[in-house]
Design a protein around this motif. Structure first.
Motif, PDB file in Angstrom:
ATOM      1  N   HIS A 152      -6.883   4.767  -4.479  1.00 47.43           N
ATOM      2  CA  HIS A 152      -6.604   6.151  -4.878  1.00 47.43           C
ATOM      3  C   HIS A 152      -7.810   6.797  -5.546  1.00 47.43           C
ATOM      4  O   HIS A 152      -8.184   7.933  -5.223  1.00 47.43           O
ATOM      5  CB  HIS A 152      -5.408   6.178  -5.840  1.00 47.43           C
ATOM      6  CG  HIS A 152      -5.075   7.546  -6.330  1.00 47.43           C
ATOM      7  ND1 HIS A 152      -4.439   7.772  -7.536  1.00 47.43           N
ATOM      8  CD2 HIS A 152      -5.305   8.774  -5.799  1.00 47.43           C
ATOM      9  CE1 HIS A 152      -4.283   9.078  -7.711  1.00 47.43           C
ATOM     10  NE2 HIS A 152      -4.801   9.707  -6.669  1.00 47.43           N
ATOM     11  N   LEU A 170      -3.908   8.328   1.652  1.00 47.28           N
ATOM     12  CA  LEU A 170      -3.450   7.012   1.204  1.00 47.28           C
ATOM     13  C   LEU A 170      -2.318   6.494   2.089  1.00 47.28           C
ATOM     14  O   LEU A 170      -2.204   5.285   2.317  1.00 47.28           O
ATOM     15  CB  LEU A 170      -3.009   7.076  -0.260  1.00 47.28           C
ATOM     16  CG  LEU A 170      -4.164   7.242  -1.254  1.00 47.28           C
ATOM     17  CD1 LEU A 170      -3.649   7.623  -2.622  1.00 47.28           C
ATOM     18  CD2 LEU A 170      -4.986   5.964  -1.333  1.00 47.28           C
ATOM     19  N   PRO A 204       0.642   8.131  -4.760  1.00 42.03           N
ATOM     20  CA  PRO A 204       0.207   7.742  -6.106  1.00 42.03           C
ATOM     21  C   PRO A 204       0.806   8.611  -7.206  1.00 42.03           C
ATOM     22  O   PRO A 204       0.737   8.255  -8.378  1.00 42.03           O
ATOM     23  CB  PRO A 204      -1.312   7.918  -6.040  1.00 42.03           C
ATOM     24  CG  PRO A 204      -1.522   8.977  -5.005  1.00 42.03           C
ATOM     25  CD  PRO A 204      -0.444   8.760  -3.989  1.00 42.03           C
TER      26      PRO A 204
END
Length: 253
Positions: free
Chosen positions: A212, A243, A251
């Motif tokens: 991330h 991601l 995230p």
């Protein structure tokens, strides 16, 4: 019907042709004299196998060569070139091609911080996923003291933060583009102990948190910001989408 798997299977064979199943995403073959051959396996059975040459020294360039031995056989060789230097850029015909990543990884860490640092092939995969234009970037992994010193000197904040992004030669058309047609150039500084603490506090795997922050830093390098609410939403969506392609959860969830 046999059960099908979505991931490749890796087997090691001994001198008697006896097979042993290995659970691995990557193999490192140490060839001596600091030479390494890295095999990175795809996330799915239909992905690409990545082959990369590395060396323990920054003073030489590892060269990977192929020599056909038969219609179904290739010989791989890793040599070291002590005199290789960058060549002058050439004006080549422009084609529709994916952006190019030029990556250098510096590990200014020891002990537990070095153990917790991600491998270069992982950093390359994460950075490549966030690439939207040609980028030349140095990713430096540091400890708490250097992270704090850099944040204090360049941001005026006397503590170590997770990631710092530095862009060089900013142009008018695109942040980081120092000349038309030249790659964006910059540095990402990741403070390893800070990321380790954050991953534990947020209940994330260290791998996912590093991924991330590399993606986050790469987007900053390419002009994304999050000071304003609208900009933050755009950047967070881009991070989440990238991601997801890498196999990581949102995230911000």
């Amino acid at each position: 019907m046999s059960k099908r798997t979505s991931k490749p299977k890796v087997f090691a064979f001994d001198a008697k042709d006896k097979a042993t199943r290995i659970k691995a995403e990557r193999l490192e073959i140490h060839l001596g004299k600091g030479r390494k051959l890295l095999l990175s396996f795809p996330g799915s059975a239909w992905g690409d196998l990545e082959v990369e040459a590395e060396t323990d020294s920054d003073e030489v360039v590892p060269l990977l060569s192929l020599q056909p031995g038969a219609c179904n056989l290739l010989t791989l060789r890793v040599d070291l070139d002590h005199d290789l230097r960058p060549v002058e850029a050439m004006d080549l015909p422009q084609h529709d091609s994916p952006p190019m990543l030029t990556l250098k990884v510096q590990k200014a860490v020891e002990g537990a911080d070095k153990t917790n640092s991600p491998k270069k092939h992982s950093i390359r995969r994460w950075a490549q996923a966030a690439l939207q234009q040609d980028v030349k970037v140095v990713v430096r992994l540091v400890g708490e003291a250097e992270g704090q010193a850099l944040n204090r000197e360049y941001r005026g904040k006397d503590y170590a933060t997770n990631v710092l992004t530095f862009v060089y030669g900013e142009g008018e058309a695109m942040p980081g583009a120092n000349e038309e047609g030249m790659p964006l150039t910059g540095d990402l500084v990741l403070c390893v102990p800070v990321l380790v603490r954050e991953a534990a506090e947020q209940g994330k795997t260290l791998d996912a948190h590093f991924a991330h922050l590399v993606v986050h830093g790469m987007l900053h390098l390419q002009g994304y910001e999050h000071d304003e609410e609208g900009d933050a939403q755009v950047m967070e969506k881009a991070e989440t989408d990238i991601l997801r392609t890498l196999g990581y959860a949102d995230p911000y969830a």
